[in-house]
Design an enzyme around this catalytic site. Structure first.
Site, short mmCIF file in Angstrom:
data_model
loop_
_atom_site.label_atom_id
_atom_site.label_comp_id
_atom_site.label_asym_id
_atom_site.label_seq_id
_atom_site.Cartn_x
_atom_site.Cartn_y
_atom_site.Cartn_z
N HIS A 67 37.01 40.87 40.42
CA HIS A 67 35.88 41.16 39.51
C HIS A 67 36.34 41.31 38.05
O HIS A 67 37.51 41.49 37.79
CB HIS A 67 35.02 42.33 40.00
CG HIS A 67 35.69 43.64 40.21
ND1 HIS A 67 35.10 44.70 40.85
CD2 HIS A 67 36.93 44.08 39.87
CE1 HIS A 67 35.91 45.71 40.88
NE2 HIS A 67 37.02 45.37 40.29
N GLU A 68 35.41 41.17 37.16
CA GLU A 68 35.69 41.06 35.71
C GLU A 68 36.56 39.86 35.37
O GLU A 68 37.38 39.93 34.45
CB GLU A 68 36.34 42.33 35.15
CG GLU A 68 35.60 43.61 35.36
CD GLU A 68 34.17 43.56 34.86
OE1 GLU A 68 33.86 42.72 34.02
OE2 GLU A 68 33.36 44.38 35.34
N GLY A 69 36.39 38.78 36.08
CA GLY A 69 37.20 37.57 35.83
C GLY A 69 38.36 37.51 36.79
O GLY A 69 39.26 38.36 36.71
#
Lengths: 603, 603
Positions: free
Chosen positions: B441-443
Site C-alpha cells: 500500500h501507498e505504492g
C-alpha cells in the site's frame, strides 16, 4: 483466479522428458501399468482435486474446525473430499495389490498428491497422514496389527496421526515424557499429553489411529528409551469394528494461520479413562521406526510447499495476463489503452522468480520421489542402496528448500496482485499463509540444517555427497552448448567451492567440536539447496534444448514457447539465484562467528 | 509475549546519541520544549499505546469490522483508543500551538507514533490517516476549508481518508475516472467509485473527510487533469456541525489478511444522492497536492513496517529467553536440563537478523523524520533545501526497505517460535500478516523502485545522491578503529561501485530509453536500501564505540551489554547483509536482460 493447479504440460515434461518415468514400467512391480494408466491416474487426481478438494478450500479456511462438547465439528465437504480420495484408491495407491493398492510408483503418487495439496492443503492433510501412519504399521507392525488397522486405514475408514510433540518437547524428542505401563493383557497403559497433533481429532472417519511415542517405565533416558505405540481412538471389538472409547481425548484445538482445515490438536492420554496402547516392534526402537514416517513426511512437506507455491504462481500468472494497469514507461500518452501487467518487466521478474522457484522445487521433489522408487524397486541392488543414500542426504534439502522458496513464491504472488493480493477476496494470501507452516512442521528448517551438516553429509564417508556430485557431473557434461555451457561452468565452480568448504568444515568438526561449525548450518543448507536446484534446472534445460534441437522445424508456436520458457527460467536461476550462494560460501569459508559469539544478554 | 513495544533504551540511543535530537531544542519553533518534555511525551505514548491500543490488538484482528445495513460496526475499543489518542493531543502533536497543537518535532512525533503502530497497527491507521489528511487541508486548503475541517480533524471529532484508487486504477493514477461537475453554488458534484480506501467508513468519529482525486469535466487526460476535493460524509450545517448526509456511501468492505482493524472500503460517490465536493487549491493540481500526503504516508508506511518488525522481534526475543528446548549439540547427556533456545546459535542468528533489520529500519525512519524537521525548521535555508532533497531521494527507500525487511523479520520471529509461531495463540503471526500490507500500500515497492531509478536519482543533477554520499562520508571518516574500520572500507567500496553503476545506468537511460534500465529497478532499490541501512548501522556503531570508549571504566554490565549488542548487530549487517548486494550490483552492471526478454507467452 485460475482452475489450474499444476501445469499438466510441465508435469509431463518433468516426469517423462526429464525423469524418464516411463522406464519404471520395465520393473516387475509395475508390470500391470503403462504410460496410459499413469496418465489416467494423474488425470483423475487433477479432476478430483478440482472437484472435491478445491471446491471447499476457501470455506474450510474461513470456517475452521470448532471444538464443541469435546468433539470437533467441521465442514461436511472435508469428509466428502476425504472419502472421494479414499474411494478412488489413492490412500492405498502405492501399496501392494494384495493390500488393495494400485501398486503405483512413488513418482506417480507424488504427482497425484500434488494436485490435492495444491487444491486444498488443509483437507489433503488427513489422507496424507493416514497413508504415512499406515506405512509405519505395514513395515513395523505385526500381523495382528496389520489386520486390525492397516486395511481400514487404506480404505479410508480409519485415519492416522503421528503423535510425537509434547508441550515441553517439540524439536527435542529426547525429552518426551508420555509413559507406557505394561499390563498382563498385552497392551500398555499410556499416560501423557501431546500437542500440535495434526488430525488428532476430526469428524471424518470411524476411528483414528494415533502413532504415539512414549517411554516404557524404566526405559533409558533420551532417544534410546522411546517406544512406538498404536493408540486408537476407539478400541476394536471382536469383529474389528470400532467399539469402546479408548482413553485418548481432545484437550483443545490450536488455531493456526494456515492449513486451517487440518485440525491441530492437544491430546491427553489416560487422563480420565485408561488409554490402551499396542507396542509396535521392539521396545526402545520407537524413534528409529518413527523416523521412517518422519522422513516420508519431510519429503511430503517439501512437495506440499512446492505445489502451494506453484498454485500461487498459477493464480498470479493468470491475474497478470488479465489485469490491465498503466503503460510502458516510454509511452507518455495517457489516452493510449492500459496494458496487461505482465507487460511490465518488474511483474515478469516476480513471475519468473516464482516459475524458477516452483518448477525447480517441483523438479526437486519429483526427483526425491524417483529416488524412493529406485530405492524400493530398482533391479540392481547397488542402485537401490545408492538411491537410499542419496535420498537420505537430500531429505533435509527436499524438506527445507521448497518450504522456504515456495513461501517466497507466494509472497511474490501477493506482490503481483498488488492491493488485491493482500485481501481475502483473492486466493493468493491463503497460499502464503498455508505455506508458512512448511518451514516449521516436521522439523524446523534449523533442525534440517543441523541434520544435514551435523550428520547426513558425513554418513558412510560422505558417500551421499559423492553420489550427488556424480549425478550432477552427468548433466554438466551434457550441457555442451550456448547458454547451458555457461550455466554448467558456474554450477561446476560453485560445486567445487562447496566441496572444498565441506572438507574444511569436516576438519573443523573434528578439531573444534560441533558448536562453531553448526552455528552456520543454515548457510550450508541454503548452499546445498541452491546447488541441487540449479542442477535440477540444468537437467530441465538440457531436456528442453534437446527437444528444441530435435524438433526444430516442426515445432508449434505453443511448443516453442513452452521450451523457451524453460530455458529462460533456467537462465533466471543461474543469473539471479545461484550466484547468491557466494555469500553463504564466504560465511562458511571464513567460519564467520558473528552469531556464535553473540551473547544472550547483548540483545 | 512481552509488553515491550519498542525498546526504550534503544530509542533513546537512536534519538539522542545518534541523531542528536536535543539540538532541535535550539530552534525557535521548539523553544517551549526541553529534553524532559520530549521524554514525557514519549513516555505517555508508550504507556497509552500499551493501555489503549495493545489492549484490543488481537480482538480487533479476530473480530474485524462488519458491514451491516450500509453501516460499519466495530469493536468499541477502537473508538476508545482513537479518542484517547486524540484527547492526549497526538493528532495535532506536530501542529502549531495556534491550531491547538503541541509543536513537537517530527522526530518525536514519529517516535510516539511508533509505539501506537507497534501496539496495534489496525487502530493506529485511523488517527494517522486523519493527521495526514489534515495536513493536506492545512497546506493547500483555503481559510474557509481550514476553519470547517482542520480543527475538528485535529481534535479527533472528524477523521480523514485519502481516496485515490479506483477499481481499474490502482498504481496508475493517470487513469482515474471519478468526475467532478462544477455547480453555481461553488461546490462540485462528485461521481465515481473508489476502492481500497482505508478508514472510508467506521463507527469512530462524527464525520469523515475524504480527500478525493477526481477530474473536472473537460480536464486534460492523464495526471495533468486531476484535481483534489474535500468530500465529507456529512455536509456541515451553519454551526459547522455534521448535518445532511452527503452522497458518498459504503459499497462494501474488503477483507484483508492484516491491519484487519482498519476498514478497507469500496466507496461510491453520487450514486444514490448528490455528492458535494469542495475543490482544494487550483484545478488540475490535485496529484501534486496529493503527493505531499502520499510522501508523508510513504514515510509513515516505512515507519509502521519497521515497528511491526520490531514488535515481533521483542516477542520472539522474550520467547527465546524463556522457552527451553534441547541442549548444546556437544552435550550428549539426555538427563541434563534443557536450555533456553536463545543458547542455540541458529536461534541467535534469527534474533540477530531481526535486530539488524528492525533497529536498522527504525534508525532509517527516524533519520527520515529528522530530515523532515530539518526541511521545516533548520535555521539555515540551504540546509532546509538540502534536507528536502535528501528526503525526496530517500522516500522510496524509507517506504520499501523497512516494509521488505520488517516483514522478513516477522517471518524470522515466527521461525524462532517454532510450531507456536504459526498459531494464533501466539502474537507473531499477526505481526507478519499485518506487515505484509506494507510492501504494497501507498505504492508497491515496484513503483518505489521505478520512482527511485526512473526519477528521484536524477533530479537536480543527482544532487540527492551527492548529499547522501557526503553524509555517509562523514561517518566513514569517523570509523577509524578496529572492526568499524573494516566495515567502513566495505561500505566505501560498495558505495563506489554503486555510484559507478548509477552513472552507467544514467547513460543507458539516455541512449536506450527507460525500459531496459528500469527492468532491473528493483535491484537498484535493494542496493541503495542496503547501502543506506549499512550507513545507519555504521552511525550506530560509531556512537556505541564512542560511548564504550568514553565510559570504559564506569560502565555497568547492562550498559556494556547494550553497546556490545549494537556492535554485534552492526557486525551482522556488515558480514551477513551488505555483501549480498554484490549480486544486485552484478545484475545492474551487466544490465542483465533475463526479465526484460522473458516473453509473456513463455510462461
Amino acid at each position: 483466479m485460475t482452475d489450474t493447479l499444476i501445469d499438466r504440460r510441465d508435469l509431463t515434461f518433468q516426469l517423462y522428458d526429464v525423469l524418464d518415468t516411463q522406464s519404471l514400467l520395465e520393473r516387475d512391480r509395475f508390470a500391470d501399468h503403462n504410460r496410459e494408466t499413469f496418465d489416467a491416474v494423474i488425470e483423475t487426481a487433477d479432476r478430483m482435486a478440482r472437484e472435491t478438494f478445491a471446491n471447499h478450500n476457501r470455506d474450510a479456511d474461513r470456517d475452521e474446525p470448532r471444538f464443541e462438547n469435546g468433539e470437533v465439528t467441521m465442514l461436511p465437504e472435508v469428509k466428502e473430499g476425504f472419502d472421494a480420495y479414499a474411494q478412488a484408491g489413492f490412500i492405498a495407491g502405492r501399496y501392494d495389490e494384495s493390500l488393495g493398492g494400485m501398486q503405483l510408483p512413488e513418482s506417480i503418487m507424488a504427482a497425484c498428491n500434488g494436485f490435492f495439496t495444491a487444491a486444498n492443503p488443509g483437507t489433503a492433510g488427513y489422507p496424507f497422514l493416514t497413508t504415512a501412519a499406515a506405512n509405519l504399521i505395514r513395515v513395523f507392525g505385526n500381523d495382528e496389527q496389520r489386520d486390525a488397522f492397516l486395511r481400514p486405514m487404506l480404505e479410508g475408514r480409519f485415519s492416522g496421526t503421528m503423535a510425537l510433540t509434547e508441550p515441553h518437547a517439540g524439536s527435542s524428542l529426547a525429552d518426551i515424557r508420555t509413559s507406557a505401563a505394561p499390563t498382563d493383557e498385552g497392551h500398555y497403559l499410556i499416560k501423557g499429553a501431546k500437542i500440535y497433533i495434526s488430525g488428532g481429532e476430526q469428524s471424518i472417519t470411524d476411528n483414528i489411529v494415533h502413532m504415539v511415542l512414549a517411554r516404557v517405565r524404566g526405559a533409558p533416558a533420551g532417544v534410546k528409551g522411546i517406544s512406538l505405540f498404536i493408540v486408537p481412538k476407539y478400541r476394536l471389538d471382536d469383529s474389528g469394528q470400532p467399539g469402546e472409547r479408548n482413553g485418548v481425548s481432545l484437550a483443545g484445538l490450536i488455531h493456526k494461520l494456515g492449513y486451517r482445515g487440518t485440525t491441530s490438536t492437544a491430546l491427553s492420554f489416560g487422563d480420565d479413562a485408561p488409554c490402551h496402547g499396542y507396542l509396535v516392534g521392539e521396545p526402545n526402537q520407537g524413534l528409529k521406526y518413527m523416523f521412517q514416517m518422519m522422513n516420508e513426511a519431510r519429503v511430503g512437506v517439501g512437495f506440499g510447499a512446492a505445489v502451494i507455491g506453484y498454485r500461487g504462481y498459477m493464480h498470479s500468472l493468470a491475474y497478470a495476463r488479465d489485469r490491465t494497469q498503466g503503460r510502458q514507461v516510454s509511452d507518455k500518452d495517457p489516452e493510449s489503452p492500459q496494458i496487461p501487467i505482465i507487460e511490465h518487466a518488474d511483474v515478469r521478474r516476480m513471475l519468473l522468480a516464482q516459475k524458477a522457484y516452483c518448477e525447480g522445487a517441483l523438479g526437486l521433489c519429483l526427483y526425491g520421489a524417483r529416488l524412493m522408487d529406485d530405492q524400493q524397486t530398482h533391479p540392481d541392488p547397488e542402485k537401490r542402496a545408492a538411491a537410499g543414500t542419496l535420498l537420505d542426504l537430500l531429505t533435509p534439502v527436499i524438506k527445507a528448500w521448497p518450504s522456504e522458496y515456495g513461501t517466497k513464491a507466494n509472497d511474490l504472488a501477493i506482490q503481483v496482485y498488488g492491493g488485491a493480493g493482500y485481501t481475502r477476496e483473492y486466493p493468493v494470501e491463503q497460499c502464503w499463509r498455508d505455506n508458512r507452516l512448511n518451514p516449521i512442521h516436521e522439523g524446523t528448517n534449523g533442525i534440517q540444517a543441523m541434520d544435514l551438516l551435523g550428520r547426513k553429509i558425513w554418513q558412510n564417508k560422505s558417500e551421499g555427497l559423492q553420489l550427488l556430485i556424480k549425478e550432477i557431473q552427468t548433466d554438466l557434461e551434457a550441457a555442451t552448448e550456448g547458454r547451458r555451457q555457461q550455466w554448467a561452468l558456474s554450477l561446476s565452480e560453485t560445486l567445487q567451492r562447496a566441496v572444498k568448504v565441506t572438507q574444511e568444515l569436516g576438519g573443523a568438526l573434528m578439531n573444534e567440536g560441533p558448536e562453531p561449525v553448526l552455528a552456520n548450518a543454515h548457510c550450508y543448507l541454503t548452499l546445498l539447496g541452491h546447488i541441487t536446484v540449479a542442477w535440477i534446472w540444468l537437467r530441465q534445460a538440457n531436456a528442453a534444448a534437446q527437444y528444441l534441437g530435435n524438433h526444430g522445424a516442426e515445432l508449434t508456436a505453443s511448443d516453442r514457447a513452452f521450451y523457451e520458457g524453460k530455458m529462460q527460467a533456467a537462465q533466471y536461476f543461474f543469473h539471479w539465484e545461484l550466484p547468491t550462494v557466494a555469500q553463504d560460501l564466504m560465511l562458511l569459508e571464513r567460519r564467520d562467528d558473528t552469531c556464535l559469539n553473540m551473547q544472550p544478554d547483548w540483545f
